[in-house]
Design a protein around this motif. Structure first.
Motif, PDB file in Angstrom:
ATOM      1  N   TYR A   1      -7.846  13.011 -17.986  1.00  0.00           N
ATOM      2  CA  TYR A   1      -7.348  13.348 -16.651  1.00  0.00           C
ATOM      3  C   TYR A   1      -7.819  12.297 -15.654  1.00  0.00           C
ATOM      4  CZ  TYR A   1      -7.013  17.786 -19.083  1.00  0.00           C
ATOM      5  OH  TYR A   1      -6.726  18.764 -19.991  1.00  0.00           O
ATOM      6  N   ARG A   2      -6.974  12.012 -14.683  1.00  0.00           N
ATOM      7  CA  ARG A   2      -7.342  11.096 -13.597  1.00  0.00           C
ATOM      8  C   ARG A   2      -7.132  11.832 -12.282  1.00  0.00           C
ATOM      9  NH1 ARG A   2      -5.165   5.279 -13.921  1.00  0.00           N
ATOM     10  NH2 ARG A   2      -6.977   5.028 -12.604  1.00  0.00           N
ATOM     11  N   ALA A   3      -8.244  12.245 -11.679  1.00  0.00           N
ATOM     12  CA  ALA A   3      -8.168  12.975 -10.413  1.00  0.00           C
ATOM     13  C   ALA A   3      -7.716  12.038  -9.310  1.00  0.00           C
ATOM     14  CB  ALA A   3      -9.527  13.581 -10.083  1.00  0.00           C
ATOM     15  N   ARG A   4      -6.990  12.575  -8.372  1.00  0.00           N
ATOM     16  CA  ARG A   4      -6.489  11.805  -7.232  1.00  0.00           C
ATOM     17  C   ARG A   4      -7.460  11.992  -6.072  1.00  0.00           C
ATOM     18  NH1 ARG A   4      -0.796  12.883  -4.310  1.00  0.00           N
ATOM     19  NH2 ARG A   4      -0.909  11.136  -2.901  1.00  0.00           N
ATOM     20  N   LYS A   5      -7.889  10.877  -5.468  1.00  0.00           N
ATOM     21  CA  LYS A   5      -8.895  10.925  -4.413  1.00  0.00           C
ATOM     22  C   LYS A   5      -8.395  10.189  -3.174  1.00  0.00           C
ATOM     23  CE  LYS A   5     -13.542   9.422  -3.330  1.00  0.00           C
ATOM     24  NZ  LYS A   5     -14.585   8.491  -3.643  1.00  0.00           N
ATOM     25  N   PHE A   6      -8.728  10.731  -1.994  1.00  0.00           N
ATOM     26  CA  PHE A   6      -8.378  10.095  -0.732  1.00  0.00           C
ATOM     27  C   PHE A   6      -9.133   8.777  -0.614  1.00  0.00           C
ATOM     28  CE2 PHE A   6      -9.087   9.446   3.846  1.00  0.00           C
ATOM     29  CZ  PHE A   6      -7.789   9.419   4.276  1.00  0.00           C
ATOM     30  N   SER A   7      -8.415   7.694  -0.256  1.00  0.00           N
ATOM     31  CA  SER A   7      -9.011   6.368  -0.144  1.00  0.00           C
ATOM     32  C   SER A   7      -9.057   5.934   1.321  1.00  0.00           C
ATOM     33  CB  SER A   7      -8.203   5.358  -0.961  1.00  0.00           C
ATOM     34  OG  SER A   7      -8.664   4.052  -0.722  1.00  0.00           O
ATOM     35  N   LYS A   8     -10.262   5.854   1.873  1.00  0.00           N
ATOM     36  CA  LYS A   8     -10.416   5.428   3.268  1.00  0.00           C
ATOM     37  C   LYS A   8      -9.970   3.979   3.440  1.00  0.00           C
ATOM     38  CE  LYS A   8     -14.224   8.517   4.346  1.00  0.00           C
ATOM     39  NZ  LYS A   8     -15.639   8.624   4.720  1.00  0.00           N
ATOM     40  N   PHE A   9     -10.272   3.119   2.461  1.00  0.00           N
ATOM     41  CA  PHE A   9      -9.908   1.700   2.557  1.00  0.00           C
ATOM     42  C   PHE A   9      -8.400   1.520   2.634  1.00  0.00           C
ATOM     43  CE2 PHE A   9      -8.774  -2.333   0.489  1.00  0.00           C
ATOM     44  CZ  PHE A   9      -9.362  -3.209   1.394  1.00  0.00           C
ATOM     45  N   LYS A  10      -7.661   2.150   1.745  1.00  0.00           N
ATOM     46  CA  LYS A  10      -6.198   2.028   1.759  1.00  0.00           C
ATOM     47  C   LYS A  10      -5.615   2.591   3.053  1.00  0.00           C
ATOM     48  CE  LYS A  10      -4.904   2.010  -3.113  1.00  0.00           C
ATOM     49  NZ  LYS A  10      -4.133   2.742  -4.129  1.00  0.00           N
ATOM     50  N   THR A  11      -6.197   3.676   3.531  1.00  0.00           N
ATOM     51  CA  THR A  11      -5.717   4.268   4.775  1.00  0.00           C
ATOM     52  C   THR A  11      -5.923   3.309   5.940  1.00  0.00           C
ATOM     53  OG1 THR A  11      -6.247   6.454   3.931  1.00  0.00           O
ATOM     54  CG2 THR A  11      -5.932   6.261   6.304  1.00  0.00           C
ATOM     55  N   LEU A  12      -7.114   2.721   6.036  1.00  0.00           N
ATOM     56  CA  LEU A  12      -7.392   1.767   7.121  1.00  0.00           C
ATOM     57  C   LEU A  12      -6.486   0.537   7.017  1.00  0.00           C
ATOM     58  CD1 LEU A  12     -11.283   1.956   7.361  1.00  0.00           C
ATOM     59  CD2 LEU A  12      -9.602   2.826   8.996  1.00  0.00           C
ATOM     60  N   MET A  13      -6.253   0.040   5.813  1.00  0.00           N
ATOM     61  CA  MET A  13      -5.360  -1.109   5.624  1.00  0.00           C
ATOM     62  C   MET A  13      -3.942  -0.762   6.069  1.00  0.00           C
ATOM     63  SD  MET A  13      -6.938  -3.759   4.522  1.00  0.00           S
ATOM     64  CE  MET A  13      -5.644  -4.739   3.837  1.00  0.00           C
TER      65      MET A  13
ATOM     66  N   THR B   1       0.832  -1.207   0.000  1.00  0.00           N
ATOM     67  CA  THR B   1       0.000   0.000   0.000  1.00  0.00           C
ATOM     68  C   THR B   1       0.864   1.254   0.000  1.00  0.00           C
ATOM     69  OG1 THR B   1      -0.138  -0.049   2.403  1.00  0.00           O
ATOM     70  CG2 THR B   1      -1.902  -1.136   1.190  1.00  0.00           C
ATOM     71  N   GLN B   2       2.074   1.146  -0.534  1.00  0.00           N
ATOM     72  CA  GLN B   2       3.026   2.245  -0.503  1.00  0.00           C
ATOM     73  C   GLN B   2       2.567   3.471  -1.278  1.00  0.00           C
ATOM     74  OE1 GLN B   2       6.726   1.501  -2.466  1.00  0.00           O
ATOM     75  NE2 GLN B   2       5.764   0.269  -4.020  1.00  0.00           N
ATOM     76  N   PHE B   3       1.618   3.317  -2.127  1.00  0.00           N
ATOM     77  CA  PHE B   3       1.138   4.484  -2.843  1.00  0.00           C
ATOM     78  C   PHE B   3       0.282   5.347  -1.942  1.00  0.00           C
ATOM     79  CE2 PHE B   3       2.159   1.615  -6.313  1.00  0.00           C
ATOM     80  CZ  PHE B   3       3.047   2.422  -6.987  1.00  0.00           C
ATOM     81  N   GLY B   4       0.334   5.026  -0.676  1.00  0.00           N
ATOM     82  CA  GLY B   4      -0.295   5.856   0.330  1.00  0.00           C
ATOM     83  C   GLY B   4      -1.776   5.659   0.418  1.00  0.00           C
ATOM     84  N   CYS B   5      -2.415   6.682   0.768  1.00  0.00           N
ATOM     85  CA  CYS B   5      -3.830   6.631   1.085  1.00  0.00           C
ATOM     86  C   CYS B   5      -4.669   7.246  -0.023  1.00  0.00           C
ATOM     87  CB  CYS B   5      -4.059   7.354   2.399  1.00  0.00           C
ATOM     88  SG  CYS B   5      -3.038   6.697   3.730  1.00  0.00           S
ATOM     89  N   TYR B   6      -4.166   7.214  -1.228  1.00  0.00           N
ATOM     90  CA  TYR B   6      -4.869   7.822  -2.352  1.00  0.00           C
ATOM     91  C   TYR B   6      -5.052   6.822  -3.482  1.00  0.00           C
ATOM     92  CZ  TYR B   6      -3.949  12.251  -0.082  1.00  0.00           C
ATOM     93  OH  TYR B   6      -3.913  13.272   0.816  1.00  0.00           O
ATOM     94  N   SER B   7      -6.041   7.084  -4.313  1.00  0.00           N
ATOM     95  CA  SER B   7      -6.232   6.303  -5.528  1.00  0.00           C
ATOM     96  C   SER B   7      -6.645   7.271  -6.632  1.00  0.00           C
ATOM     97  CB  SER B   7      -7.297   5.220  -5.320  1.00  0.00           C
ATOM     98  OG  SER B   7      -8.523   5.806  -4.966  1.00  0.00           O
TER      99      SER B   7
END
Length: 151
Positions: free
Chosen positions: A104-116, A16-22
């Protein structure tokens, strides 16, 4: 056994090194100023930007600084090529002509990745502490004190 668990959890954290975003799916509307986004480059764009970002660039990720004279100016932090390889940049400013943009691909905060990520780090820390402090150790395995020597 505990070391393997720690290594596995660390591996999960690295996954999950790409952090908390998708990134959201491809969109046609340009991102707003000061928004982080990925710009997908078309074939014409590869020709126009080849000398600045590489000839086989697929996507440029960064922070949009401005839109001026038919170009998008952004501070670039990553460039991904057609084979999926990425190169990290340190915020170099690049002007991308709008005719070079496929979408364009907007970057969005991902709650799932953050929790993981938080869960994996927490479990790794707890496992390491339990192992090093012998929290769940067997009391029978503790050394018994020597009886005093009588003279």
């Amino acid at each position: 056994m505990a070391n393997r668990a720690v290594f596995a959890l660390c591996g999960l954290a690295l996954a999950t090194q790409f952090g908390c975003y998708s990134f959201l799916p491809l969109q046609s509307t340009p991102p707003k100023i000061a928004e982080e986004a990925g710009i997908v480059i078309n074939d014409r764009g590869r020709l126009l930007l080849g000398d600045r970002v590489g000839s086989s660039v697929d996507r440029i990720d960064g922070k949009v600084i401005s839109r001026q004279d038919g170009s998008i100016v952004m501070d670039v932090y990553r460039v991904t090529d057609l084979r999926g390889n990425s190169a990290t940049w340190t915020g170099e400013r690049v002007s991308i002509p709008e005719e070079a943009v496929l979408g364009y691909r907007a970057r969005k905060f991902s709650k799932f990745k953050t929790l993981m990520l938080v869960g994996a780090i927490t479990v790794a820390i707890m496992t390491t502490l339990a192992r090093s402090l012998n929290i769940f150790g067997d009391p029978a395995s503790l050394p018994t004190p020597e009886p005093p020597i009588s003279s």
